[in-house]
Design an enzyme around this catalytic site. Sequence first.
Site, PDB file in Angstrom:
ATOM      1  N   SER A 214       0.796  -1.237   0.000  1.00 28.49           N
ATOM      2  CA  SER A 214       0.000   0.000   0.000  1.00 28.49           C
ATOM      3  C   SER A 214       0.823   1.280   0.000  1.00 28.49           C
ATOM      4  CB  SER A 214      -0.955   0.006   1.199  1.00 28.49           C
ATOM      5  OG  SER A 214      -2.072  -0.807   0.938  1.00 28.49           O
TER       6      SER A 214
ATOM      7  N   LYS B 243       0.253   3.765  -2.779  1.00 29.28           N
ATOM      8  CA  LYS B 243      -0.735   4.843  -2.771  1.00 29.28           C
ATOM      9  C   LYS B 243      -0.103   6.232  -2.775  1.00 29.28           C
ATOM     10  CE  LYS B 243      -4.500   2.204  -0.596  1.00 29.28           C
ATOM     11  NZ  LYS B 243      -3.893   0.898  -0.336  1.00 29.28           N
TER      12      LYS B 243
ATOM     13  N   SER C  72      -5.871   3.757   4.304  1.00 22.75           N
ATOM     14  CA  SER C  72      -5.318   2.925   3.232  1.00 22.75           C
ATOM     15  C   SER C  72      -6.421   2.205   2.464  1.00 22.75           C
ATOM     16  CB  SER C  72      -4.319   1.906   3.792  1.00 22.75           C
ATOM     17  OG  SER C  72      -3.503   1.388   2.766  1.00 22.75           O
TER      18      SER C  72
END
Length: 440
Positions: free
Chosen positions: A73, A76, A137
């Site tokens: 993640s 991102k 997230s």
Amino acid sequence: MKRVRQMVIGLVTVVTLVTGGISSLGAPVTAQAASQQTSTTVNLKAKAGIAVDAKTGQILYSKNADQKLPVASMTKLLSIYMVLDAIHADKLKWDQKITINKDIAKVAQNTNLSNVPLRAGHKYTVKALYQASLIYSANGAVEALGSAVAGSPHAFVTQMKAQAKKLGMTDVEIYNACGLTNKQVGKLGYSDVKGSAENKWSAADQAKLAVALLNKYPEVLQTTNIKKMWFEKGTNDATKMENWNWMLKGLSAAYSKLHVDGLKTGTSDAAGANFTGTANNDGNRIVTVVLHAAHKSETDPSRFQQTQKMMSYVYNNFKTVSYQAGDQVKGAKMVTTHDAKAKTAKTVLGQDVKLWIRNDQIASNISAKTQLKAKYNEKSQLEAPVAKDATIGTANISLKGDQLGFLGNTKTTKVPLKVTQAVEKANFFVRIWRSIVALF
């Protein structure tokens, strides 16, 4: 590893981080104030890691930093960089509403992943999706943003690859906007790619991304610093979002002597526990990246412990030397001129710059070399005429004995270099006379 939908911070056992030789972190060292040196090494228990200055990209610690690994993640941050690009270019607006399609909704409704429960056919603001992406997230949320920017998930991936190249990220694999595996994103993924495929790049490339994001869009910290927030409070989609960055002030892995205010975690079976962190102690901001720390459970704080080791090492073992615009640096105080009235011209820095040196080093180890712009360069001399205060090139600043250098595999940082006075061209007769003298 599957992530629970809600995090219960109260269950986390905080491990006291005094075993790594970092029990007494002092204030960050500056050119004016010294701090007692504590740990001179970092026993980093992770596959890879790096610590850099958040402005210049000066590398302060590195372990396997060029090894390409899954980033999960932390992906991102690249997606958010591009979302902010679109907002600043007026291609997206904060209050603009995005309609969720069924494929994104399917990802967002998966409670085994980090998500807010977006519903197909419903509309959510760019701001709400942006906050969910950074704070919680939320995978579906960032996929929705990516599709809004580029028109489709695959078009956004293409743009992500191009943006990564622009940022100097040298070796990337990108399959989606969120960092899940190709299988986990379902129809948002690629039918001709293995289901286990996931985004990969190095700790150094992740640091380049974080430095670029902080320098171009520092407002991102206003969101990454939020500990708790409701998504769509008062609606059927209401979700209490708790930040996965447990190093924020007041959370379970916070350390009072490190002022952490971002940036992004990342977790997967292949990636282990990752974290891109940033701290600002007395105006000295650094970025750290940890790749593949231990992740024995959802409450394992290992990635934050390893981040604290790196941050504490930097602030305890380095001091900063600051130059202001208008200052001179050894090695770039004067430039030889060509066909000018005066044979030399005084040069000064065109902007502020801060460099880190170890506590056992001295400021005089810092020096620079002048690199002239092509239009001013005549046989490595400054070609006249030049206007007063013109930027004639860069001062390429380096530190004697520095083995790590700066992001981008360079040993220098480039700072604009200016002349303090107009450099006037010598008259014809003076130039002819100098040519004759040069023959002898």
